[in-house]
Design a protein around this motif. Structure first.
Motif: not given
Length: 94
Positions: A62-65, A69-71, A74-77
């Motif tokens: 679930s954490a991986m999903i 989905s927030l990839e 996360i990359r922008i941050g």
């Protein structure tokens, strides 16, 4: 991704109906105690153990999903953090 969840469901079904998994032994041991609360207690302990095992297996998925989905966010941050740190080091050196 749905194939992964179907595999998890299929393995759970196999685990639930396979008599070699230990639940028949726990139930028979509780029945051999010949006390009124032995069987419900054994079934409750089996359910708690099964819930704990499912949580240990399913929470990382679930954490991986969620991470997938927030990839983009996360990359922008991470990019903003690296750029900000670079700017700070550039200004702090002067």
């Amino acid at each position: 991704m749905s194939a992964l969840w179907w595999a998890v469901i299929a393995s759970g079904l196999y685990h639930g109906v396979n008599p070699g998994m230990g639940w028949p032994l726990a139930v028979s041991a509780a029945l051999m105690e010949q006390r009124a609360l032995a069987l419900p207690r054994a079934l409750l302990l089996l359910a708690v153990g099964h819930l704990a095992a499912m949580l240990v297996i399913l929470l990382p998925f679930s954490a991986m999903i969620t991470l997938v989905s927030l990839e983009r966010e996360i990359r922008i941050g991470a990019a903003c953090l690296v750029i900000g740190m670079g700017l700070y080091l550039l200004i702090a050196d002067r």
